[in-house]
Design an enzyme around this catalytic site. Structure first.
Site, PDB file in Angstrom:
ATOM      1  N   GLU A  74      85.127  47.874  22.200  1.00 23.49           N
ATOM      2  CA  GLU A  74      86.527  47.791  22.582  1.00 23.49           C
ATOM      3  C   GLU A  74      86.764  46.728  23.664  1.00 23.49           C
ATOM      4  O   GLU A  74      87.710  45.969  23.593  1.00 23.49           O
ATOM      5  CB  GLU A  74      86.976  49.180  23.075  1.00 23.49           C
ATOM      6  CG  GLU A  74      88.382  49.248  23.621  1.00 23.49           C
ATOM      7  CD  GLU A  74      89.445  49.010  22.559  1.00 23.49           C
ATOM      8  OE1 GLU A  74      89.089  48.959  21.370  1.00 23.49           O
ATOM      9  OE2 GLU A  74      90.615  48.872  22.936  1.00 23.49           O
ATOM     10  N   ASP A  75      85.903  46.698  24.656  1.00 22.70           N
ATOM     11  CA  ASP A  75      86.205  45.921  25.861  1.00 22.70           C
ATOM     12  C   ASP A  75      85.349  44.672  26.069  1.00 22.70           C
ATOM     13  O   ASP A  75      85.524  43.974  27.061  1.00 22.70           O
ATOM     14  CB  ASP A  75      86.035  46.813  27.111  1.00 22.70           C
ATOM     15  CG  ASP A  75      87.000  47.987  27.106  1.00 22.70           C
ATOM     16  OD1 ASP A  75      88.043  47.871  26.442  1.00 22.70           O
ATOM     17  OD2 ASP A  75      86.709  48.999  27.765  1.00 22.70           O
TER      18      ASP A  75
END
Ligand code: MN
Length: 482
Positions: A74-75
């Site tokens: 996700e990051d």
């Protein structure tokens, strides 16, 4: 000791497990390099804390590794493909599941409903995704002070209403208690302070009393030959105390289990032997003896609770359970999820032999598929899924789990669709009852079938479970066609 070392030295991990976790750490550390949390700490502190919560729950190495990697896709620049290549399909699946659930976390209600839906679909495939998500939430609650103020209350309430009940349903009470106590001050600050104050006035006194009992009881247990008993205290979780106080007009003197002495003995017969000893040493308070061993609580909890007069004008609660009951109470479903009956780690199998234990999940998924409108979903979710379940017995003593409010007809369908479709007569605890009778916890239910009996449209109004409704609808549709 660093957080990583704490995780790696968890007693259940083998050298190969440690290597896997170390590799996950190396990748995550590099990927999150330079990123910071709201708290100003390096980002890696978060996935490590999540992994550490899971290691304490004795999660398997794949779960711990996936927890360390849970925010990378996700990051950071890491892709799911890279994770699969390096760590295999299982870990990639777990990371993907957690990512999908996490993506929707700070959005409006509509989106949230959608994320819950995904949560449950993922749950059916592998409950470990949920465990990572719960641990993730717990660490986020512990660091909630650094999150912008306007978001805090909403996140805390969501934790109390969605996540803690989920941990409860999975039987991981430790996680439930910790989630609730972390959320409580943000969700209901005034009530939190009031409960803190109440506990302070009463807490010290009751701990002192327990210490005295502890000394006498340990000595007597040794005299009786129960040398292996362990005794400790447990102080009631704050939010759970608040719930109980609300039922007793906030009167702390009505709360008998503010703190309790916990006696863990090797076997089930030892439990009753210890109870006998306790009642010989101190007079029991009438009506306070609860045998949750013979009659487990709705969530499966087993223990004997008794309250005794301590001889100085006060009372104390004593809880007695066997080692295996204690194990189940501490780790809940997690203890079945990661280890087989012999205590060996399971090989990352999604559900597998635990399928029976989580039959309610299957029912949930079935029912969830049938609901079309998302608005309806959240309401139904709260009423059907998070509400307590009941356990009733067949004449043979098999336990059937049903939602509260389920009827004799739901029971018939829970036994088998044929039993449901030909249910003619029901008895509850030996008495004839109508098919729409709502069952109570621990009822013994018998269904008589007849070839001539069959569903009518009226039956749809009697049943509460989606499974029964589906079978009735199927039957009615078939009979229209022929
Ligand atoms: Mn996270």
């Amino acid at each position: 000791m660093t957080e990583l070392t704490t995780i790696l030295t968890a007693p259940h991990l083998a050298p190969a497990d440690q290597e896997l976790i170390r590799q996950a750490y190396t990748l995550a550390l590099k990927a999150h390099g330079g990123q910071k949390r709201f708290s100003g700490e390096d980002y890696i502190s978060h996935p490590l804390a999540v992994a550490s919560i899971l290691a304490e729950l004795r999660a398997d190495a794949e779960t711990i590794a996936a927890a360390i990697l849970h925010d990378t896709v996700e990051d950071t620049a890491i892709t799911l493909g890279e994770i699969e290549k390096k760590f295999g399909k299982n870990i990639a699946f777990l990371v993907d599941g957690v990512t999908k659930l996490g993506k929707l976390k700070y959005q409006g209600l509509e989106r949230h409903v959608e994320s819950l839906r995904k949560l449950f679909v993922a749950m059916a495939k592998d409950l470990r995704v949920i465990l990572i998500r719960l641990a993730d939430r717990l660490h986020n609650m512990r660091t909630l002070a650094y999150v912008p103020k306007e978001k805090q209350r909403r996140i805390a309430i969501e934790t109390l209403e969605i996540y803690a009940p989920l941990a409860n349903r999975l039987g991981i009470w430790k996680l439930k208690g910790q989630l609730e106590d972390a959320a409580f001050p943000y969700a209901y600050p005034e009530e939190y302070l009031a409960v803190m104050r109440l506990r302070k006035t009463k807490g010290k006194e009751s701990v002192k009393r327990l210490e005295k009992i502890y000394r006498t009881l340990s000595r007597e247990l040794v005299n009786q030959g129960l040398k292996t008993a362990q005794i400790d205290y447990r102080v009631k979780y704050l939010y759970s105390l608040y719930q109980k106080l609300k039922r007793h007009h906030m009167d702390i003197n009505q709360i008998y289990d503010l703190s309790a002495l916990r006696v863990i003995v090797p076997t089930l017969p030892d439990c009753y032997q210890t109870l006998g000893l306790v009642h010989t040493l101190w007079k029991p308070v009438p009506g306070r003896l609860k045998d949750y061993i013979a009659h487990p609580k709705m969530n499966g909890y087993q223990s004997i609770h008794t309250t005794v007069f301590t001889g100085d004008g006060g009372t104390a609660e004593i809880q007695i359970r066997s080692e295996s009951m204690h194990e189940a109470a501490e780790y809940g479903l997690a203890s079945h999820l990661f280890y087989d009956e012999s205590g060996k780690p399971r090989n990352g199998g999604p559900l597998g032999p635990t399928r029976k234990k989580v039959a309610w999940l299957q029912d949930l998924i079935e029912w969830q598929k049938q609901i079309e409108e998302s608005g309806q979903f959240l309401t139904e979710l709260k009423t059907d899924f998070f509400e307590d379940r009941i356990f009733v017995f067949t004449p043979k003593g098999d336990v059937i789990e049903l939602p509260k409010g389920a009827t004799a007809l739901d029971f018939a369908y829970a036994i088998h669709s044929d039993v449901g479709n030909h249910a003619a007569q029901a008895t509850v605890n030996g008495k004839f009852v109508a098919m729409d009778t709502q069952l109570k916890n621990h009822d013994l239910v018998r269904i008589e079938t007849k070839k001539t009996a069959h569903p009518s449209p009226k039956w749809l109004a009697i049943v509460r479970t989606s499974m029964a409704r589906k079978h009735i609808k199927n039957y009615l549709q078939r009979s229209i066609k022929t």
